[in-house]
Write an enzyme that holds these catalytic residues in place. Structure first.
Site, PDB file in Angstrom:
ATOM      1  N   CYS A  38       0.985  -1.078  -0.049  1.00 19.21           N
ATOM      2  CA  CYS A  38      -0.047   0.066   0.032  1.00 19.21           C
ATOM      3  C   CYS A  38       0.800   1.220   0.025  1.00 19.21           C
ATOM      4  O   CYS A  38       0.243   2.290  -0.030  1.00 19.21           O
ATOM      5  CB  CYS A  38      -1.009   0.124   1.072  1.00 19.21           C
ATOM      6  N   HIS A  40      -1.981   7.854   6.906  1.00 17.60           N
ATOM      7  CA  HIS A  40      -2.343   6.457   6.248  1.00 17.60           C
ATOM      8  C   HIS A  40      -3.721   6.361   6.736  1.00 17.60           C
ATOM      9  O   HIS A  40      -4.529   5.768   6.024  1.00 17.60           O
ATOM     10  CB  HIS A  40      -1.313   5.607   6.467  1.00 17.60           C
ATOM     11  N   THR A  99      -8.189   0.723  11.017  1.00 17.53           N
ATOM     12  CA  THR A  99      -7.922  -0.620  11.723  1.00 17.53           C
ATOM     13  C   THR A  99      -7.364  -0.219  13.083  1.00 17.53           C
ATOM     14  O   THR A  99      -6.688   0.658  13.272  1.00 17.53           O
ATOM     15  CB  THR A  99      -7.099  -1.498  10.932  1.00 17.53           C
ATOM     16  N   PRO A 100      -7.846  -1.021  14.368  1.00 11.60           N
ATOM     17  CA  PRO A 100      -7.446  -0.697  15.546  1.00 11.60           C
ATOM     18  C   PRO A 100      -5.793  -0.529  15.641  1.00 11.60           C
ATOM     19  O   PRO A 100      -5.129   0.184  16.038  1.00 11.60           O
ATOM     20  CB  PRO A 100      -7.869  -1.902  16.306  1.00 11.60           C
ATOM     21  N   GLU A 108       0.471   4.860  14.033  1.00 13.98           N
ATOM     22  CA  GLU A 108       0.559   6.065  13.357  1.00 13.98           C
ATOM     23  C   GLU A 108       0.479   7.204  14.315  1.00 13.98           C
ATOM     24  O   GLU A 108       1.005   8.172  14.521  1.00 13.98           O
ATOM     25  CB  GLU A 108      -0.474   6.239  12.251  1.00 13.98           C
ATOM     26  N   LYS A 121      -9.245   8.354   3.579  1.00 10.44           N
ATOM     27  CA  LYS A 121      -9.698   6.945   3.597  1.00 10.44           C
ATOM     28  C   LYS A 121     -11.184   7.041   4.169  1.00 10.44           C
ATOM     29  O   LYS A 121     -12.042   5.869   3.833  1.00 10.44           O
ATOM     30  CB  LYS A 121      -8.801   5.804   3.890  1.00 10.44           C
ATOM     31  N   HIS A 134      -9.736   2.531   1.122  1.00 16.20           N
ATOM     32  CA  HIS A 134      -8.377   2.290   0.852  1.00 16.20           C
ATOM     33  C   HIS A 134      -7.997   1.884  -0.435  1.00 16.20           C
ATOM     34  O   HIS A 134      -8.407   0.826  -0.831  1.00 16.20           O
ATOM     35  CB  HIS A 134      -7.769   1.382   2.224  1.00 16.20           C
ATOM     36  N   PHE A 185       1.600  -3.664   4.053  1.00 12.65           N
ATOM     37  CA  PHE A 185       1.868  -4.796   4.411  1.00 12.65           C
ATOM     38  C   PHE A 185       3.505  -5.038   4.227  1.00 12.65           C
ATOM     39  O   PHE A 185       3.858  -4.764   3.147  1.00 12.65           O
ATOM     40  CB  PHE A 185       1.124  -6.065   3.700  1.00 12.65           C
TER      41      PHE A 185
END
Length: 407
Positions: free
Chosen positions: A167, A298, A302-303, A309, A330, A335, A393
């Protein structure tokens, strides 16, 4: 001020395609209205999946390629069609009728033409004795083949570099292009990223339970429960100052990339690599955190990602963190995977041009870990420098710093 050893890398044109719309104006209007673009996916069957919505691009129905045969156009995937539209807009904005004079093209993608690979597999599985078009599906599944079709559409024969770094691909592509100019290897480079929704990728994220069950991402919300996928493309025309022939919209003044070596799909909780990329990009740009007027995070929703970040931004900015506006776009379009870094860089460019900040939407309760200025709706603001983060990832991290050009 830029560091004395830096070279000005001008952005003279930009193009964007996102779930919010086709082109600069449509996206700017949608962001100003705090719109979201999530709807049920109708590109493939989602009946067996937990999540069934995403940010989907409405592509024109008419043929977009003019030099390719009708047969060849059947093997051009959705993502490449989006990229074509973005390139045309960028060239038009830069006042260029074609790609003549461009030294290289650097394009990032995570999934490439995945849908053609899926079609190949479906055909082989259900009708293995019939092979018509299977060779073409396999050939055009390769992202470099899609890029060669794009080059052929413009009658251009320069080198193409394909960056696939999860990403962070789109941000890495723009950073790589800037480095090419800074090092003297090129004077004029078209750079960006793209990805289209694909069944395999969508099902993979769904299996990882990374997608928000509601289909609505809420980055930096205390109760956030996942991301939403989207699709899109964006490109920038970067030029060395000495060859620039049209007005510069902004400069790519800083770039850095790093790997955190923590986990295949989870970020380092302390955000160590993100701290390194933000610090190094700002050092190259010759700025300190206090000068950054906006961070496009970014911010997937997500948790793990948002917590890491937030920690990285806090550690990087220090005492200045409470004054730095941050948002995640996003929240409005999803995303975009390999296209995310490029699209979000163009959104930063738009913000610098318009002197505004896009909102981080859908937030009901701000996470206690957030100690920066979370922008929760569109607002006007003076802006000289914008920073955008892209993480992927495998632990890849990338940061770009853009500087506004005076009118």
């Amino acid at each position: 001020m830029p560091s004395p050893n830096s070279q000005r890398i001008a952005i003279t044109g930009a193009g964007i395609v996102s779930p919010l719309g086709l082109g600069w104006q449509a996206n700017e209007e949608a962001l100003a209205a705090d719109r979201t673009a999530f709807r049920p996916v109708d590109l493939f069957d989602t009946s067996g999946l937990l999540t069934k919505t995403a940010g989907v691009v409405d592509l024109p129905t008419e043929p977009l390629f003019h030099r390719l045969s009708v047969h060849k156009q059947t093997f051009i995937d959705r993502g490449t069609r989006m990229l074509l539209l973005a390139i045309r807009e960028a060239l038009a904005q830069a006042g260029r009728p074609n790609m003549d004079g461009i030294d290289a093209m650097v394009i990032g993608s995570s999934a490439g033409a995945m849908v053609l690979g899926e079609a190949y597999f479906d055909h082989a599985l259900h009708d293995p004795r019939r092979i018509p078009s299977q060779l073409s599906r396999a050939e055009h599944y390769q992202p470099q083949r899609q890029m060669s079709c794009l080059a052929a559409e413009f009658g251009w024969r320069g080198p193409v570099i394909v960056v696939s770094n999860a990403c962070a691909s789109g941000a890495n592509a723009i950073g790589w292009a800037a480095d090419m100019i800074r090092s003297g290897r090129a004077k004029r480079v078209l750079a960006g990223g793209y990805d289209a929704l694909a069944r395999l990728v969508f099902a993979g994220f769904d299996t990882l339970h990374a997608l928000a069950p509601s289909g609505i991402p809420r980055p930096f919300d205390a109760q956030r429960d996942g991301l939403a996928l989207g699709e899109g493309a964006a490109v920038m025309l970067l030029e060395a100052e000495e060859v620039r022939q049209s007005a510069a919209l902004a400069d790519v003044s800083g770039y850095s990339t790093a790997t955190d070596l923590h986990h295949l799909t989870q970020p380092d909780p302390a955000g160590k690599a993100a701290i390194r990329t933000m610090t190094a990009a700002c050092t190259q740009a010759g700025v300190v955190p206090e000068q950054i007027g906006y961070i496009n995070s970014h911010g997937t929703g997500t948790p793990f990602n948002d917590a890491a970040e937030a920690a990285a931004i806090s550690a990087w900015a220090g005492e200045a963190v409470s004054e730095i506006p941050v948002s995640s776009t996003k929240s409005s379009m999803g995303h975009l995977l390999g296209g995310a870094g490029a699209v979000e860089a163009v959104l930063c460019l738009m913000a610098l041009q318009g002197q505004w900040l896009p909102g981080s939407l859908n937030v009901r309760e701000v996470d206690p870990a957030v100690n920066f200025d979370l922008v929760r709706q569109f607002r006007r603001a003076p802006l000289e420098y914008a920073l955008t983060n892209s993480f992927g990832f495998g632990g890849t991290n990338a940061t770009l710093v853009l500087q506004r050009r005076a009118a």
